[in-house]
Design a protein around this motif. Sequence first.
Motif, PDB file in Angstrom:
ATOM      1  N   GLU A 170      18.232 -74.182  57.777  1.00  0.00           N
ATOM      2  CA  GLU A 170      16.793 -74.101  57.491  1.00  0.00           C
ATOM      3  C   GLU A 170      16.489 -73.909  56.012  1.00  0.00           C
ATOM      4  OE1 GLU A 170      14.986 -71.119  59.869  1.00  0.00           O
ATOM      5  OE2 GLU A 170      15.726 -71.931  61.770  1.00  0.00           O
ATOM      6  N   HIS A 171      17.376 -74.288  55.137  1.00  0.00           N
ATOM      7  CA  HIS A 171      17.156 -74.168  53.704  1.00  0.00           C
ATOM      8  C   HIS A 171      17.369 -75.549  53.059  1.00  0.00           C
ATOM      9  CE1 HIS A 171      17.711 -69.966  54.694  1.00  0.00           C
ATOM     10  NE2 HIS A 171      17.372 -69.592  53.477  1.00  0.00           N
ATOM     11  N   GLN A 172      16.708 -75.761  51.932  1.00  0.00           N
ATOM     12  CA  GLN A 172      16.934 -76.953  51.122  1.00  0.00           C
ATOM     13  C   GLN A 172      17.377 -76.525  49.732  1.00  0.00           C
ATOM     14  OE1 GLN A 172      17.108 -80.031  51.872  1.00  0.00           O
ATOM     15  NE2 GLN A 172      16.219 -80.019  53.936  1.00  0.00           N
ATOM     16  N   VAL A 173      18.318 -77.265  49.147  1.00  0.00           N
ATOM     17  CA  VAL A 173      18.768 -76.944  47.803  1.00  0.00           C
ATOM     18  C   VAL A 173      17.600 -77.103  46.831  1.00  0.00           C
ATOM     19  CG1 VAL A 173      19.563 -79.310  47.301  1.00  0.00           C
ATOM     20  CG2 VAL A 173      20.552 -77.374  46.061  1.00  0.00           C
ATOM     21  N   HIS A 174      17.439 -76.141  45.927  1.00  0.00           N
ATOM     22  CA  HIS A 174      16.402 -76.266  44.900  1.00  0.00           C
ATOM     23  C   HIS A 174      17.008 -76.307  43.502  1.00  0.00           C
ATOM     24  CE1 HIS A 174      16.358 -72.157  43.182  1.00  0.00           C
ATOM     25  NE2 HIS A 174      16.733 -71.771  44.387  1.00  0.00           N
ATOM     26  N   SER A 175      18.275 -75.902  43.345  1.00  0.00           N
ATOM     27  CA  SER A 175      18.917 -76.027  42.037  1.00  0.00           C
ATOM     28  C   SER A 175      20.428 -75.993  42.197  1.00  0.00           C
ATOM     29  CB  SER A 175      18.466 -74.917  41.077  1.00  0.00           C
ATOM     30  OG  SER A 175      18.962 -73.659  41.494  1.00  0.00           O
TER      31      SER A 175
ATOM     32  N   GLY B 239      19.692 -64.595  52.109  1.00  0.00           N
ATOM     33  CA  GLY B 239      18.496 -63.775  52.192  1.00  0.00           C
ATOM     34  C   GLY B 239      17.464 -64.406  53.107  1.00  0.00           C
ATOM     35  N   ARG B 240      16.312 -63.787  53.231  1.00  0.00           N
ATOM     36  CA  ARG B 240      15.271 -64.324  54.099  1.00  0.00           C
ATOM     37  C   ARG B 240      14.686 -65.627  53.553  1.00  0.00           C
ATOM     38  NH1 ARG B 240      11.594 -59.051  54.757  1.00  0.00           N
ATOM     39  NH2 ARG B 240      12.198 -58.943  52.548  1.00  0.00           N
ATOM     40  N   THR B 241      14.636 -65.748  52.230  1.00  0.00           N
ATOM     41  CA  THR B 241      14.065 -66.942  51.608  1.00  0.00           C
ATOM     42  C   THR B 241      15.111 -67.774  50.881  1.00  0.00           C
ATOM     43  OG1 THR B 241      11.975 -65.767  51.297  1.00  0.00           O
ATOM     44  CG2 THR B 241      12.290 -67.793  50.030  1.00  0.00           C
ATOM     45  N   PHE B 242      16.022 -67.110  50.172  1.00  0.00           N
ATOM     46  CA  PHE B 242      17.009 -67.815  49.353  1.00  0.00           C
ATOM     47  C   PHE B 242      18.426 -67.571  49.869  1.00  0.00           C
ATOM     48  CE2 PHE B 242      13.376 -67.372  46.548  1.00  0.00           C
ATOM     49  CZ  PHE B 242      13.345 -68.581  45.877  1.00  0.00           C
ATOM     50  N   SER B 243      19.257 -68.596  49.711  1.00  0.00           N
ATOM     51  CA  SER B 243      20.700 -68.493  49.968  1.00  0.00           C
ATOM     52  C   SER B 243      21.429 -69.083  48.775  1.00  0.00           C
ATOM     53  CB  SER B 243      21.101 -69.248  51.240  1.00  0.00           C
ATOM     54  OG  SER B 243      20.529 -68.658  52.387  1.00  0.00           O
ATOM     55  N   ASN B 244      22.555 -68.485  48.424  1.00  0.00           N
ATOM     56  CA  ASN B 244      23.339 -68.965  47.284  1.00  0.00           C
ATOM     57  C   ASN B 244      24.767 -69.254  47.715  1.00  0.00           C
ATOM     58  OD1 ASN B 244      21.230 -66.839  46.211  1.00  0.00           O
ATOM     59  ND2 ASN B 244      21.555 -68.321  44.576  1.00  0.00           N
ATOM     60  N   ARG B 245      25.325 -70.313  47.132  1.00  0.00           N
ATOM     61  CA  ARG B 245      26.691 -70.712  47.434  1.00  0.00           C
ATOM     62  C   ARG B 245      27.448 -71.030  46.141  1.00  0.00           C
ATOM     63  NH1 ARG B 245      25.130 -68.830  51.447  1.00  0.00           N
ATOM     64  NH2 ARG B 245      25.113 -69.697  53.571  1.00  0.00           N
ATOM     65  N   ARG B 246      28.744 -70.744  46.160  1.00  0.00           N
ATOM     66  CA  ARG B 246      29.643 -71.185  45.100  1.00  0.00           C
ATOM     67  C   ARG B 246      30.714 -72.057  45.750  1.00  0.00           C
ATOM     68  NH1 ARG B 246      28.603 -65.920  42.709  1.00  0.00           N
ATOM     69  NH2 ARG B 246      30.243 -64.961  43.963  1.00  0.00           N
TER      70      ARG B 246
ATOM     71  N   PHE C 137      19.588 -72.312  47.603  1.00  0.00           N
ATOM     72  CA  PHE C 137      18.782 -72.935  48.649  1.00  0.00           C
ATOM     73  C   PHE C 137      17.574 -72.047  48.932  1.00  0.00           C
ATOM     74  CE2 PHE C 137      23.086 -74.358  49.091  1.00  0.00           C
ATOM     75  CZ  PHE C 137      23.028 -75.659  49.545  1.00  0.00           C
ATOM     76  N   GLN C 138      16.498 -72.674  49.391  1.00  0.00           N
ATOM     77  CA  GLN C 138      15.265 -71.938  49.643  1.00  0.00           C
ATOM     78  C   GLN C 138      14.582 -72.487  50.882  1.00  0.00           C
ATOM     79  OE1 GLN C 138      12.266 -72.450  46.626  1.00  0.00           O
ATOM     80  NE2 GLN C 138      10.996 -70.762  47.341  1.00  0.00           N
ATOM     81  N   LYS C 139      14.030 -71.595  51.706  1.00  0.00           N
ATOM     82  CA  LYS C 139      13.151 -72.033  52.777  1.00  0.00           C
ATOM     83  C   LYS C 139      11.842 -72.515  52.164  1.00  0.00           C
ATOM     84  CE  LYS C 139      14.779 -69.137  56.581  1.00  0.00           C
ATOM     85  NZ  LYS C 139      14.409 -68.086  57.578  1.00  0.00           N
ATOM     86  N   PHE C 140      11.247 -73.546  52.748  1.00  0.00           N
ATOM     87  CA  PHE C 140      10.019 -74.119  52.181  1.00  0.00           C
ATOM     88  C   PHE C 140       8.889 -73.102  52.196  1.00  0.00           C
ATOM     89  CE2 PHE C 140       5.900 -76.191  52.704  1.00  0.00           C
ATOM     90  CZ  PHE C 140       5.876 -76.957  51.549  1.00  0.00           C
ATOM     91  N   GLU C 141       8.171 -73.040  51.087  1.00  0.00           N
ATOM     92  CA  GLU C 141       6.963 -72.231  51.031  1.00  0.00           C
ATOM     93  C   GLU C 141       6.002 -72.847  50.030  1.00  0.00           C
ATOM     94  OE1 GLU C 141       7.282 -68.350  48.809  1.00  0.00           O
ATOM     95  OE2 GLU C 141       9.423 -68.711  49.112  1.00  0.00           O
ATOM     96  N   LYS C 142       4.712 -72.647  50.250  1.00  0.00           N
ATOM     97  CA  LYS C 142       3.696 -73.189  49.364  1.00  0.00           C
ATOM     98  C   LYS C 142       3.462 -72.250  48.193  1.00  0.00           C
ATOM     99  CE  LYS C 142       1.190 -75.856  52.848  1.00  0.00           C
ATOM    100  NZ  LYS C 142      -0.132 -76.096  53.504  1.00  0.00           N
ATOM    101  N   GLY C 143       3.021 -72.825  47.058  1.00  0.00           N
ATOM    102  CA  GLY C 143       2.747 -72.016  45.885  1.00  0.00           C
ATOM    103  C   GLY C 143       1.963 -72.808  44.861  1.00  0.00           C
ATOM    104  N   MET C 144       1.789 -72.242  43.676  1.00  0.00           N
ATOM    105  CA  MET C 144       1.074 -72.913  42.588  1.00  0.00           C
ATOM    106  C   MET C 144       1.836 -74.157  42.145  1.00  0.00           C
ATOM    107  SD  MET C 144      -0.052 -69.551  40.348  1.00  0.00           S
ATOM    108  CE  MET C 144       1.542 -68.734  40.590  1.00  0.00           C
ATOM    109  N   GLU C 145       1.101 -75.169  41.706  1.00  0.00           N
ATOM    110  CA  GLU C 145       1.735 -76.429  41.327  1.00  0.00           C
ATOM    111  C   GLU C 145       1.159 -76.980  40.017  1.00  0.00           C
ATOM    112  OE1 GLU C 145       2.342 -79.602  43.949  1.00  0.00           O
ATOM    113  OE2 GLU C 145       2.976 -78.370  45.659  1.00  0.00           O
ATOM    114  N   HIS C 146       2.030 -77.529  39.193  1.00  0.00           N
ATOM    115  CA  HIS C 146       1.655 -78.392  38.082  1.00  0.00           C
ATOM    116  C   HIS C 146       2.884 -79.213  37.739  1.00  0.00           C
ATOM    117  CE1 HIS C 146       3.706 -75.326  35.615  1.00  0.00           C
ATOM    118  NE2 HIS C 146       3.890 -76.319  34.747  1.00  0.00           N
ATOM    119  N   GLN C 147       2.719 -80.252  36.939  1.00  0.00           N
ATOM    120  CA  GLN C 147       3.849 -81.090  36.541  1.00  0.00           C
ATOM    121  C   GLN C 147       3.478 -81.919  35.327  1.00  0.00           C
ATOM    122  OE1 GLN C 147       4.010 -84.145  39.981  1.00  0.00           O
ATOM    123  NE2 GLN C 147       4.017 -85.388  38.112  1.00  0.00           N
ATOM    124  N   LYS C 148       4.500 -82.415  34.623  1.00  0.00           N
ATOM    125  CA  LYS C 148       4.263 -83.369  33.546  1.00  0.00           C
ATOM    126  C   LYS C 148       3.962 -84.725  34.154  1.00  0.00           C
ATOM    127  CE  LYS C 148       7.484 -85.205  31.115  1.00  0.00           C
ATOM    128  NZ  LYS C 148       8.580 -85.432  30.154  1.00  0.00           N
ATOM    129  N   ALA C 149       3.263 -85.564  33.408  1.00  0.00           N
ATOM    130  CA  ALA C 149       2.861 -86.870  33.912  1.00  0.00           C
ATOM    131  C   ALA C 149       4.009 -87.867  33.815  1.00  0.00           C
ATOM    132  CB  ALA C 149       1.657 -87.384  33.133  1.00  0.00           C
TER     133      ALA C 149
END
Length: 287
Positions: free
Chosen positions: A52-57, A82-89, A106-118
């Motif tokens: 239930e996690h997706q890699v974020h970095s 953890g409840r939201t994040f998991s780490n692996r080596r 890895f992180q479970k999906f959650e909504k938050g503030m958003e911005h990005q470069k064009a």
Amino acid sequence: MNELEKLLKYFELEHLEVNLFRGQSLDIGTGRIFGGQALSQALKAAYLTTEEHQVHSLHAYFLREGDCNKPVVYQVERARDGRTFSNRRVSAIQNGKPILILACSFQKFEKGMEHQKAIPKVPLPDELTEKTLIPGDKIKHLSPRMRRTLTTQGPFEFRFVDDVDPFDSEPKEPIKRIWFKARYPLEADQSMHRTLLTFVSDFHLVSTATLPHGVSYLDPKLQFASLDHAMWFHRPFQIDDWLLYDCDSPSASEARGFATGHVFDIKGNLVASTAQQGLMRMWDKPE
């Protein structure tokens, strides 16, 4: 099987023991393991220990040259769940020694503030055509192995915004922009799309650092190898739809070239970012 199906077979890792997996090696024609293979298989091994996690970095170091004629063993350390994040080596091991080490989060999906470069203003993929990376009159000068590598149609289609001849000795601005996608539809979950992007992100990135110096990354006098690789995943995407790889190299120094990349989908959403450093050393290499 088509070329994409053949590639997906390399992500069917053999489960040897708890946290221990084995993957077969892909020969792309260079005689050594492609860095993107070790990166993406290590990520796949980490995925096999998460739920239930997706890699974020991810952050990786290339330690040794890998033998594409031998499999690679991936040893996963479950650093934290953890409840939201998991780490692996992950250690990628061949002949009893690590060839790559990877840390990923890895992180479970959650909504938050958003911005990005064009997204940069470039021609759309439908306005471009697929071309061979090497001009036809220069292919004959390559070794048979490199000729096969650079002319064989692989699982991904690349359309270059600017024509780049790797043998051109004219210094250029350190920018490279490429549209790419998987050649065939992919019915898979987001984890496989992110694993495949990890694989393909190793193409064309750090070679951007050679452009201002008028030297080809195919020059036998250039010792050129990836040292590390980092990725950040920002939003879900489909790798069987067009993605733009916007690469630039802000610096080269001390025999190292540094490049960063941003990956946008066809709608202009920033879906991932990359950074890579590579060895760039001119030397008198024996024939």
